[in-house]
Every structure is written in C-alpha cells, then in structure tokens.
Write a protein that holds these residues in place. Sequence first.
Motif, short mmCIF file in Angstrom:
data_model
loop_
_atom_site.label_atom_id
_atom_site.label_comp_id
_atom_site.label_asym_id
_atom_site.label_seq_id
_atom_site.Cartn_x
_atom_site.Cartn_y
_atom_site.Cartn_z
N GLN A 1 8.20 -9.96 38.45
CA GLN A 1 8.70 -8.95 39.49
C GLN A 1 9.64 -8.04 38.70
O GLN A 1 10.71 -8.28 38.90
N ASN A 2 8.99 -6.85 38.40
CA ASN A 2 9.92 -5.81 37.95
C ASN A 2 10.92 -6.18 37.03
O ASN A 2 11.97 -5.47 36.85
N ILE A 3 10.66 -6.99 35.88
CA ILE A 3 11.72 -7.31 34.96
C ILE A 3 11.25 -6.22 33.81
O ILE A 3 10.11 -6.07 33.35
N PRO A 4 12.32 -5.65 33.18
CA PRO A 4 12.08 -4.69 32.23
C PRO A 4 11.20 -5.47 31.22
O PRO A 4 11.62 -6.69 30.60
N THR A 5 10.37 -4.68 30.47
CA THR A 5 9.47 -5.13 29.46
C THR A 5 10.27 -4.61 28.08
O THR A 5 11.26 -4.02 28.15
N GLU A 6 9.80 -5.40 26.87
CA GLU A 6 10.45 -4.93 25.77
C GLU A 6 10.08 -3.49 25.41
O GLU A 6 11.03 -2.69 24.76
N ALA A 7 9.03 -2.99 25.66
CA ALA A 7 8.63 -1.40 25.47
C ALA A 7 9.68 -0.75 26.49
O ALA A 7 10.08 0.28 25.99
N ASP A 8 10.12 -1.10 27.63
CA ASP A 8 11.05 -0.35 28.54
C ASP A 8 12.48 -0.31 27.67
O ASP A 8 13.14 0.87 27.60
N ILE A 9 12.67 -1.46 27.17
CA ILE A 9 13.90 -1.58 26.56
C ILE A 9 13.94 -0.51 25.30
O ILE A 9 15.09 -0.05 24.92
N ASP A 10 12.91 -0.72 24.47
CA ASP A 10 12.82 0.10 23.37
C ASP A 10 12.97 1.64 23.68
O ASP A 10 13.42 2.35 22.77
N GLN A 11 12.42 2.08 24.72
CA GLN A 11 12.40 3.55 25.08
C GLN A 11 13.60 3.93 25.26
O GLN A 11 13.91 5.09 25.03
N LEU A 12 14.66 2.96 25.80
CA LEU A 12 15.95 3.53 25.85
C LEU A 12 16.78 4.05 24.45
O LEU A 12 17.71 4.96 24.63
N GLY A 13 16.14 3.41 23.56
CA GLY A 13 17.01 3.78 22.20
C GLY A 13 16.46 5.27 21.88
O GLY A 13 17.03 5.72 21.01
N ALA A 14 15.47 5.96 22.50
CA ALA A 14 15.15 7.20 22.14
C ALA A 14 15.54 8.18 23.02
O ALA A 14 15.13 9.70 22.77
N LEU A 15 16.36 7.73 23.92
CA LEU A 15 16.97 8.92 25.16
C LEU A 15 18.48 9.03 24.71
O LEU A 15 19.13 8.19 24.16
N ASN A 16 19.04 10.04 25.32
CA ASN A 16 20.37 10.30 25.29
C ASN A 16 20.74 11.06 26.72
O ASN A 16 19.99 11.66 27.48
N ASN A 17 22.03 10.91 26.99
CA ASN A 17 22.70 11.82 28.19
C ASN A 17 21.94 11.66 29.37
O ASN A 17 21.72 10.45 29.57
N GLY A 18 21.87 12.42 30.02
CA GLY A 18 21.03 12.38 31.50
C GLY A 18 19.85 11.46 31.51
O GLY A 18 19.63 10.84 32.35
N GLU A 19 18.91 11.86 30.40
CA GLU A 19 17.85 11.17 30.50
C GLU A 19 17.95 9.71 30.39
O GLU A 19 17.25 8.91 30.97
N LEU A 20 18.94 9.34 29.59
CA LEU A 20 19.10 7.95 29.51
C LEU A 20 19.83 7.09 30.55
O LEU A 20 19.30 6.23 30.69
N ASP A 21 20.69 7.78 31.05
CA ASP A 21 21.35 7.38 32.15
C ASP A 21 20.46 7.08 33.34
O ASP A 21 20.15 5.95 34.16
#
Length: 224
Positions: free
Chosen positions: A151-171
């Motif tokens: 039920q809507n648990i972040p996947t490993e891919a979701d978590i890895d995606q955070l590493g490629a974002l910054n600023n408002g996009e990351l927030d």
Amino acid sequence: MMKRTLTTATIPILMIAGCSTSGTQPDPVNGAKPITVVTPSPTTAGSTEVQAPSSTVPIPETPDMPVPDSMPRETDYNNADVGYVAESVVRSERIMKAAELYLANPTISAAGKDVATRAKSQHSASLMAQKEMLAAWGVSNPETIFPANPQNIPTEADIDQLGALNNGELDKRFLELMLGNLKGAAESAKQHMAEGFNPEVKATAELVISELEKEKASITEAMP
C-alpha cells in the motif's frame, strides 16, 4: 513472561499495511491459534488446584503462575497480524532510507527537513519493537512475506530518484512520497483492524489511523 508492548510512532503513517516459534503454525483459514489459559483457583491455604479433565492435581502456590494477560505473544496472532507487522517493518525501513537521502541534500527546504527528520525519528523508534515481534513469530526476513502489492510504500526506484533531484523538485517529490505513504498506511491499518487478531497490533493500527490527519496537514503545508 515479561509483557512487551509494541512501540508506536506517531506516524507509522509514513509506516504499515500479515510463522511461529511455537510448535503450531496459525491456521491460514481460521486465523488465530487457540489459546490455552490455565487459571489457578485457591483451595486451602498454601496450595492451589488446577482442574484437569479426569483428576485434580494439587500444585504448590507460586507468584510466577501465568495469568491470561501475560501469556506469550506467540499464542495470540493470526496471518493478518504477521503480514501487517512485516509490511510495517518494510515501510519503516524504506521511509527511513528516503528521509536519509533527502536530508543529505543541502538544497532542501526547512519545512521539508522538519518532515523528514520527524519521519526518520519516529520510524526508527518503532522498528526494533516490530522486528522483535516478528522474531517471536519465527520471521527473520519480512521481505520474504511482504505483500505483492504493498500500500503506497516507496519503491527502491522511488528512493533512487531522489538522488537525482535538487531544490524545489526534490522537496516536491519527497513530500509526494510521504503523502502517498500516509494514504497507504491508513488503508492497511483499516484492513488490519477488520482482519487482525493480536490486540497489541490492532492497537497500533488504531493509533496510526487516529494520527494520520495531523501528519497529512504538516506535509501539505510543507509542499512547495
């Protein structure tokens, strides 16, 4: 036996969605295993009797005689309890990992930082108790019984995606994951309230449901 209480986070919200060390596994159809409770009843001073089907066997009185609410937790669970706690562990580990990655980025907002710090602390506080409960039920790796459609648990891919974002996009992306997780945690908790057996786990699910709106409000406010 020492009575243990499952530690609950204010947001296992950003948590949750079900093997035994005893000889009998829970019946997957009928649910919980039967609980046998022996209740001593005093007779004469200095002794008690336990009523057996065919005879009465006197035993010495002892302060360590088990009472119903100190029976081992191994005897009072069903498959829904196991699955729910296993999902809680995986949910907590994923949220903590996402929060750590997010907090390591110097471009995050102050409001997002508060959400991530709180989530990491709360899930960390409940994780050990959840793992201890699974160990008592004979489950060492919750990933092996993790639901196919969590039920809507972040996947490993979701978590890895955070590493490629910054600023408002990351927030924005991090807080979206947190909001989605809240929704999934609520659905899982409500399902467990209907299907679970263990009172300790059901109390945790009830607390999750009661705390969701407060956390949802704080995350929505932090959204850029």
